[in-house]
Design an enzyme around this catalytic site. Structure first.
Site, short mmCIF file in Angstrom:
data_model
loop_
_atom_site.label_atom_id
_atom_site.label_comp_id
_atom_site.label_asym_id
_atom_site.label_seq_id
_atom_site.Cartn_x
_atom_site.Cartn_y
_atom_site.Cartn_z
N LYS A 203 0.84 -1.20 0.00
CA LYS A 203 0.00 0.00 0.00
C LYS A 203 0.88 1.25 0.00
O LYS A 203 0.70 2.15 -0.80
CB LYS A 203 -0.92 -0.03 1.23
CG LYS A 203 -1.84 1.14 1.33
CD LYS A 203 -2.79 1.01 2.50
CE LYS A 203 -3.49 2.33 2.76
NZ LYS A 203 -4.41 2.29 3.89
N GLU A 209 10.36 -4.63 4.71
CA GLU A 209 10.46 -6.02 4.26
C GLU A 209 10.21 -6.12 2.75
O GLU A 209 10.96 -6.75 2.01
CB GLU A 209 9.44 -6.91 4.98
CG GLU A 209 9.69 -7.09 6.47
CD GLU A 209 9.06 -6.01 7.33
OE1 GLU A 209 8.75 -4.92 6.81
OE2 GLU A 209 8.90 -6.26 8.54
N GLY A 264 -4.82 -1.97 5.00
CA GLY A 264 -4.04 -3.11 4.51
C GLY A 264 -4.73 -4.45 4.79
O GLY A 264 -4.81 -5.32 3.92
N ARG A 265 -5.25 -4.61 6.00
CA ARG A 265 -5.87 -5.90 6.35
C ARG A 265 -7.27 -6.08 5.77
O ARG A 265 -7.92 -7.09 6.01
CB ARG A 265 -5.88 -6.06 7.88
CG ARG A 265 -6.51 -4.89 8.62
CD ARG A 265 -6.17 -4.94 10.10
NE ARG A 265 -6.66 -3.80 10.84
CZ ARG A 265 -6.00 -2.65 10.99
NH1 ARG A 265 -4.83 -2.50 10.41
NH2 ARG A 265 -6.51 -1.67 11.69
N GLU A 350 -4.92 -6.81 14.59
CA GLU A 350 -4.40 -5.48 14.24
C GLU A 350 -5.55 -4.47 14.32
O GLU A 350 -5.34 -3.29 14.60
CB GLU A 350 -3.79 -5.49 12.83
CG GLU A 350 -2.86 -4.32 12.59
CD GLU A 350 -2.02 -4.44 11.32
OE1 GLU A 350 -0.79 -4.66 11.42
OE2 GLU A 350 -2.59 -4.32 10.22
N HIS A 381 -5.73 -33.29 17.14
CA HIS A 381 -4.65 -34.15 17.63
C HIS A 381 -3.49 -33.35 18.19
O HIS A 381 -2.41 -33.88 18.39
CB HIS A 381 -4.19 -35.08 16.51
CG HIS A 381 -5.31 -35.97 16.05
ND1 HIS A 381 -5.59 -37.18 16.64
CD2 HIS A 381 -6.26 -35.78 15.10
CE1 HIS A 381 -6.65 -37.71 16.05
NE2 HIS A 381 -7.07 -36.88 15.12
O1 F6P Z 1 3.07 -2.72 9.78
C1 F6P Z 1 1.74 -3.09 9.64
C2 F6P Z 1 1.24 -2.80 8.26
O2 F6P Z 1 1.14 -1.44 8.07
C3 F6P Z 1 -0.07 -3.50 7.99
O3 F6P Z 1 -1.15 -2.79 8.44
C4 F6P Z 1 -0.01 -3.66 6.51
O4 F6P Z 1 -0.93 -4.62 6.07
C5 F6P Z 1 1.42 -4.08 6.33
O5 F6P Z 1 2.13 -3.31 7.28
C6 F6P Z 1 1.98 -3.88 4.97
O6 F6P Z 1 1.93 -2.55 4.55
P1 F6P Z 1 2.13 -2.13 3.06
O7 F6P Z 1 1.05 -2.74 2.24
O8 F6P Z 1 2.06 -0.62 3.03
O9 F6P Z 1 3.48 -2.62 2.61
#
Ligand code: F6P
Length: 536
Positions: A203, A209, A264-265, A350, A381
């Protein structure tokens, strides 16, 4: 909310009902199973195995009314900026609104743009699926790698796994999320650069990452194709941030946009779902959107006593705040839903892992429960022992289907028999008398008693189709919304993830350097230890 009349009445009522056993509730109320069941948008829910009476429901519904749930739902659907800490509308419901519907944010109807993006995604997905979209050397795409994290990963990976049955089997899909280099290394080690397409899903397009993995993916691609121009054929972006996309070197013509009013979620049905659409095709994706929309309409317009997300949301509040339940299990009896609990963890935790009210005060009650789960029957299990005989109350949702997508022998009957058996065992248990009557030695009896009185919902649908998946996800989205309104919190921000991110960025150069460390003694010592190992 905990100072409201309905809340106090529920607290009183809890004292009266706390010890009542589901055995008694069923024995004295033969109409219970029929009365406490609802069906909407192709989803049937039996909620009779909850520790409730008509009085409980009446009080829970008053709680919803006192919290102004009706107006809050209307506010969300009309684009009001209910995400107050970020001053944003919350309009994931617009992502699945049919063409011609009008939904406004900042005075602008957002639905036409939603459909423009959907059409662009459909065109692209068709081209990848048919082989018309070519890699740099003219070969068709064989592998699609979604690079994203959080909502930009969990939704896509969950939906891909859930709808694998409908996916184009000659395309393979991989999902890279973790900044741990192992993730991208394992995802790419056997791939051919010429036939690999990366979807960079973020987003913000600034997430550490995802950006780290995207750069590594680009290096990997160029190692094979040795020409910067290849990026255009092998990278597309899904983002709200065109500036950053261009900076990364992806042509914004190959960007699929969405908007700041999609959290995002809550984004798996936006352009973030591009991998899903490539996998299952645009028609199936639109079926999924139709399922979401049907549940949206049910939530928006159904009186609360027949409103599935409202009832299930209120029941979860009942356990969290009055019974003190700390966790909530989601147990899908379908192997395709293996990532569903992980997806729900972000959606629920979240969203509702907050301790401050909309007015900025510390809440006076518990909020978001810890959601967790695994598919049945595997969970039976491993951890079900604790649900049956542990000391904690763990309300659970059991999700099952009337028909399997893989009708093999009698597997499906065995699977579903377990759904029905587990909820029965949880609710009714097995008394000491029953255990004794089986000839069990006296000393062993306490170990073999099942107290029962453990609540569950049984959620059933005909078959796991794209439409049903959309309905199920929307069901939980609106359960989360209902909870958030009762708890009077902002379910749509996530400030709690920020501090760790900032500290990590401060620590990165410290790992590489040798300067004085100014953390607490524990953190200093840990970093020192790592530095030493790093120098070896
Ligand atoms: O750090 C949490 C968050 O902001 C989430 O809410 C989101 O889904 C995720 O990181 C990834 O964010 P982006 O889509 O901006 O990379």
């Amino acid at each position: 909310m905990s100072t409201s009349t309905a809340w106090s009445a529920l607290a009183q009522h809890y004292k009266a009902i706390e010890k009542t056993h589901l055995r008694e509730l069923f024995a004295t109320d033969p109409g219970r199973a029929e009365r406490y069941a609802l069906e909407a948008a192709g989803v049937f829910v039996d909620f009779s195995k909850n520790r409730i009476t008509d009085e409980t429901l009446k009080l829970l519904l008053s709680l919803a009314n006192e919290a102004g749930l009706k107006d809050k739902i209307a506010a969300m659907f009309s684009g009001e900026k209910i995400n107050i800490t970020e001053n944003r509308s919350v309009l994931h419901i617009a992502l699945r609104a049919p063409k011609g519907t009008q939904i406004f944010s900042d005075g602008k109807d957002v639905v036409p743009e939603v459909h423009e993006v959907l059409d662009k995604m459909s065109g692209f997905a068709d081209r990848v699926r048919s082989g018309e979209w070519k890699g740099f050397t003219g070969k068709a795409i064989k592998t699609v790698v979604n690079v994203g994290i959080g909502g930009s990963d969990l939704g896509p990976v969950m939906a891909y796994e859930a709808l694998r049955h409908y996916s184009k089997r000659d395309l393979q899909f991989r999902f890279v999320s973790n900044v741990d280099g192992t993730d991208i290394a394992e995802a790419t080690h056997d791939l051919d650069q010429e036939t690999t397409l990366f979807l960079i899903a973020s987003k913000t397009f600034t997430t550490l990452e995802t950006m780290t993995n995207a750069h590594t993916a680009r290096e990997w691609l160029l190692k094979g194709l040795k020409d910067e121009k290849a990026v255009a054929n092998h990278f597309v972006a899904i983002s709200t941030n065109a500036k950053e996309v261009a900076k990364f070197g992806i042509d914004t013509a190959n960007m699929f946009g969405f908007w700041d009013w999609v959290g995002g979620r809550y984004s798996m049905d936006s352009a973030i779902g591009l991998s899903t659409m490539i996998a299952i095709g645009p028609d199936n994706f639109r079926q999924m959107l139709a399922g979401f929309h049907e549940m949206d309409e049910h939530f928006r317009s159904t009186p609360f006593e027949k409103n599935l997300p409202v009832i299930l949301g209120l029941l979860s509040v009942w356990y969290t705040d009055f019974f003190g339940a700390q966790t909530y299990a989601v147990l899908p009896y379908d192997q395709y839903l293996k990532r569903f609990p992980a997806y729900l963890q972000q959606l629920t935790m979240e969203s509702n892992g907050k301790h401050v009210t909309l007015q900025g005060e510390h809440v006076a009650h518990d909020t978001g429960a810890i959601y967790w789960g695994e598919p049945g029957t595997n969970g039976q299990h491993s951890f079900y022992q604790l649900i049956h005989q542990g000391t904690r109350l763990i309300p659970a949702d059991f999700i099952g289907f009337m028909r399997s997508l893989n009708a093999v022998g009698n597997h499906h009957d065995l699977l579903m028999a377990n759904v029905f058996a587990q909820t029965e065992a949880l609710a009714f248990g097995k008394t000491a008398e029953q255990v004794k009557a089986e000839g069990t030695a006296d000393w062993l009896v306490p170990h073999r008693v099942f107290e029962g009185n453990r609540p569950s919902n049984t959620i059933l649908a005909e078959e796991l189709t794209p439409k049903v998946l959309g309905t199920l996800v929307a069901l939980y989205e609106h359960i989360v919304f209902t909870q958030g309104v009762i708890w009077n919190i902002d379910s749509f921000d996530q400030w709690g993830v920020e501090l760790g991110k900032v500290l990590a960025m401060r620590i990165v150069p410290e790992l590489e350097g040798a300067g004085e460390l100014k953390h607490d003694t524990s953190t200093n010592a840990l970093i020192e230890r790592y530095r030493k190992a790093r120098r070896k």
